[in-house]
Design a protein around this motif. Structure first.
Motif, mmCIF file in Angstrom:
data_model
loop_
_atom_site.group_PDB
_atom_site.id
_atom_site.type_symbol
_atom_site.label_atom_id
_atom_site.label_comp_id
_atom_site.label_asym_id
_atom_site.label_seq_id
_atom_site.Cartn_x
_atom_site.Cartn_y
_atom_site.Cartn_z
ATOM 1 N N TYR A 45 46.271 -10.848 34.329
ATOM 2 C CA TYR A 45 45.611 -10.921 33.108
ATOM 3 C C TYR A 45 44.230 -9.964 33.127
ATOM 4 C CZ TYR A 45 42.120 -12.379 29.547
ATOM 5 O OH TYR A 45 41.348 -12.341 28.167
ATOM 6 N N LEU A 48 45.176 -6.316 32.956
ATOM 7 C CA LEU A 48 45.628 -5.856 31.880
ATOM 8 C C LEU A 48 44.214 -5.679 30.959
ATOM 9 C CD1 LEU A 48 47.971 -5.449 29.983
ATOM 10 C CD2 LEU A 48 47.494 -7.699 28.917
ATOM 11 N N VAL A 49 43.369 -6.710 31.378
ATOM 12 C CA VAL A 49 41.907 -6.418 30.391
ATOM 13 C C VAL A 49 40.994 -5.298 30.890
ATOM 14 C CG1 VAL A 49 39.865 -7.601 29.919
ATOM 15 C CG2 VAL A 49 41.768 -8.846 29.723
ATOM 16 N N TYR A 111 46.420 -3.745 9.784
ATOM 17 C CA TYR A 111 46.906 -3.216 11.163
ATOM 18 C C TYR A 111 45.609 -2.644 11.586
ATOM 19 C CZ TYR A 111 52.016 -3.921 10.413
ATOM 20 O OH TYR A 111 53.631 -4.263 10.673
ATOM 21 N N TRP A 114 43.054 -5.088 12.354
ATOM 22 C CA TRP A 114 43.395 -6.239 13.387
ATOM 23 C C TRP A 114 43.391 -5.662 14.778
ATOM 24 C CZ3 TRP A 114 49.068 -8.261 13.712
ATOM 25 C CH2 TRP A 114 49.073 -9.336 14.604
ATOM 26 N N ILE A 118 41.349 -6.505 18.270
ATOM 27 C CA ILE A 118 41.829 -7.009 19.704
ATOM 28 C C ILE A 118 41.359 -6.058 20.699
ATOM 29 C CG2 ILE A 118 43.997 -6.917 20.708
ATOM 30 C CD1 ILE A 118 45.533 -7.372 18.152
ATOM 31 N N PHE A 119 41.167 -4.753 20.528
ATOM 32 C CA PHE A 119 40.980 -3.763 21.382
ATOM 33 C C PHE A 119 39.374 -3.668 21.733
ATOM 34 C CE2 PHE A 119 45.230 -2.896 20.675
ATOM 35 C CZ PHE A 119 45.850 -2.913 22.019
ATOM 36 N N LEU A 122 37.434 -6.835 23.781
ATOM 37 C CA LEU A 122 37.645 -7.014 25.241
ATOM 38 C C LEU A 122 36.287 -6.743 26.224
ATOM 39 C CD1 LEU A 122 41.058 -5.139 25.727
ATOM 40 C CD2 LEU A 122 40.603 -7.588 25.581
ATOM 41 N N ILE B 39 54.949 -2.909 14.522
ATOM 42 C CA ILE B 39 53.792 -2.724 14.846
ATOM 43 C C ILE B 39 53.227 -4.216 14.882
ATOM 44 C CG2 ILE B 39 51.290 -2.135 14.130
ATOM 45 C CD1 ILE B 39 52.815 0.391 12.959
ATOM 46 N N ALA B 40 53.466 -5.188 13.889
ATOM 47 C CA ALA B 40 53.030 -6.468 13.544
ATOM 48 C C ALA B 40 53.302 -7.248 14.932
ATOM 49 C CB ALA B 40 53.461 -7.238 12.348
ATOM 50 N N LEU B 43 51.217 -5.934 17.797
ATOM 51 C CA LEU B 43 49.724 -6.450 17.831
ATOM 52 C C LEU B 43 49.663 -8.058 18.265
ATOM 53 C CD1 LEU B 43 48.494 -4.272 14.925
ATOM 54 C CD2 LEU B 43 48.013 -4.096 17.159
ATOM 55 N N TYR B 44 50.614 -8.883 17.677
ATOM 56 C CA TYR B 44 50.745 -10.117 17.973
ATOM 57 C C TYR B 44 50.687 -10.449 19.431
ATOM 58 C CZ TYR B 44 52.225 -14.995 18.240
ATOM 59 O OH TYR B 44 52.382 -16.252 18.713
ATOM 60 N N ALA B 46 50.052 -8.092 21.965
ATOM 61 C CA ALA B 46 48.956 -7.771 22.639
ATOM 62 C C ALA B 46 47.625 -8.502 22.488
ATOM 63 C CB ALA B 46 48.389 -6.299 22.004
ATOM 64 N N ASN B 47 47.453 -9.127 21.381
ATOM 65 C CA ASN B 47 46.456 -9.932 20.975
ATOM 66 C C ASN B 47 46.513 -11.264 21.868
ATOM 67 O OD1 ASN B 47 44.250 -11.198 19.431
ATOM 68 N ND2 ASN B 47 45.693 -12.242 18.100
ATOM 69 N N ALA B 49 48.364 -11.531 24.695
ATOM 70 C CA ALA B 49 48.366 -11.371 26.210
ATOM 71 C C ALA B 49 47.059 -10.917 26.596
ATOM 72 C CB ALA B 49 49.138 -10.092 26.333
ATOM 73 N N LEU B 50 46.045 -10.466 25.649
ATOM 74 C CA LEU B 50 44.612 -10.094 26.085
ATOM 75 C C LEU B 50 43.692 -10.950 25.905
ATOM 76 C CD1 LEU B 50 44.950 -6.197 24.768
ATOM 77 C CD2 LEU B 50 44.595 -7.117 26.984
ATOM 78 N N HIS B 51 44.091 -12.172 25.060
ATOM 79 C CA HIS B 51 42.871 -13.110 24.658
ATOM 80 C C HIS B 51 42.536 -14.077 25.557
ATOM 81 C CE1 HIS B 51 41.633 -16.636 22.399
ATOM 82 N NE2 HIS B 51 41.030 -15.844 21.615
ATOM 83 N N SER B 52 43.475 -14.359 26.486
ATOM 84 C CA SER B 52 42.878 -15.499 27.538
ATOM 85 C C SER B 52 44.094 -15.427 28.850
ATOM 86 C CB SER B 52 42.871 -16.835 26.799
ATOM 87 O OG SER B 52 44.060 -17.185 26.392
ATOM 88 N N PRO B 53 43.771 -15.710 29.875
ATOM 89 C CA PRO B 53 44.763 -16.074 30.930
ATOM 90 C C PRO B 53 45.870 -16.760 30.430
ATOM 91 C CG PRO B 53 42.646 -16.138 31.808
ATOM 92 C CD PRO B 53 42.286 -16.201 30.387
ATOM 93 N N PHE B 56 47.985 -14.624 28.044
ATOM 94 C CA PHE B 56 48.674 -13.839 28.910
ATOM 95 C C PHE B 56 50.179 -14.368 29.460
ATOM 96 C CE2 PHE B 56 49.880 -11.902 32.925
ATOM 97 C CZ PHE B 56 49.598 -10.642 32.580
#
Lengths: 122, 126
Positions: A45, A48-49, A111, A114, A118-119, A122, B39-40, B43-44, B46-47, B49-53, B56
């Motif tokens: 994780y 990736l971050v 899109y 959103w 997301i990006f 971080l 894409i949806a 993005l789902y 990516a969101n 996996a990147l949000h928290s361990p 992920f």
């Protein structure tokens, strides 16, 4: 000269160039991300971050997000104007095409917002 | 002005044998439309996996379940196809491969590269 009110840039020639420039941006970004994933089979994780959270990568991702929106709009517009025609949809074709284009724009708007959230969170 | 409008040809009553480049072209469009929806999903993921361990781990586990894995692999396949078909398009813009033989060869190259790349990515990414 034919003027179009719904194409990306009101000019077919300009759309042609935007479609190709955005395609190259998307292709390079895709190669970078897939290359990163292939090079890091034991990705964590934190790893990736660290990758997506660096300022340079955030800028590259933002460029890609806007390139995606332009590229997808031009592509979906082309499909819509080619097939949502009176031959196939009858007299209401213009209405259906407007509806289709509205859904495309709205979806791309969601899109973009959103993806930016997301990006950039971080 | 009105007589300068582009004419849209009705293809429905037209019966023709699909030339290979035409098949590649419509597939390029179909994969593009598929990616629009895909894409949806990306993005789902990516969101997540990147949000928290924990997210992920969830995204990793999700990508290994049979159905999501199949859908993701399908998305990879249409992305790879769209990528190679796009490169073919850029070659055509520079008037490379424009003859009938050249166009057919281009399609074969795109098809083969798509299958090989998708297979390699399918093995390497999972």
């Amino acid at each position: 000269m034919v003027t179009s009110v719904t194409s990306f840039s009101r000019s077919g020639l300009s759309d042609f160039v935007v479609q190709r420039v955005s395609a190259v941006i998307l292709g390079v970004y895709m190669l970078c991300v897939i290359g990163f994933l292939l090079a890091n089979p034991d990705l964590t994780y934190e790893g990736l971050v660290a990758y997506f959270g660096s300022f340079s990568m955030q800028m590259f991702t933002t460029l890609t997000i806007f390139a995606t929106a332009a590229h997808a709009w031009i592509g979906m517009w082309t499909i819509g104007t080619d097939y949502i025609q009176p031959h196939y949809f009858g007299k209401g074709a213009t209405t259906w095409r407007f509806l289709y284009q509205s859904i495309c724009v709205f979806t791309l708007f969601i899109y973009v917002g959103w993806a930016l959230r997301i990006f950039w969170s971080l | 002005m009105s007589n300068e409008r582009p004419v849209n040809i009705n293809l429905l009553p037209t019966r023709f044998k699909w030339p290979l480049p035409a098949l590649a072209s419509i597939t390029h469009r179909l994969t593009g439309a598929g990616l629009f929806g895909g894409i949806a999903l990306l993005l789902y993921l990516a969101n997540l996996a990147l949000h928290s361990p924990e997210g992920f781990e969830q995204a990793g586990a999700l990508a290994h379940q049979p159905l999501p894995r199949l859908i993701l692999l399908g998305l990879v396949a249409i992305l790879v196809y769209h990528f190679y078909a796009g490169i073919k398009h850029l070659f055509l813009d520079f008037h490379i491969g424009e003859t009938l033989e050249g166009a057919q060869r281009g399609v074969y190259i795109v098809f083969i590269l798509t299958v090989v790349t998708t297979a390699v990515l399918g093995v390497a990414l999972w």
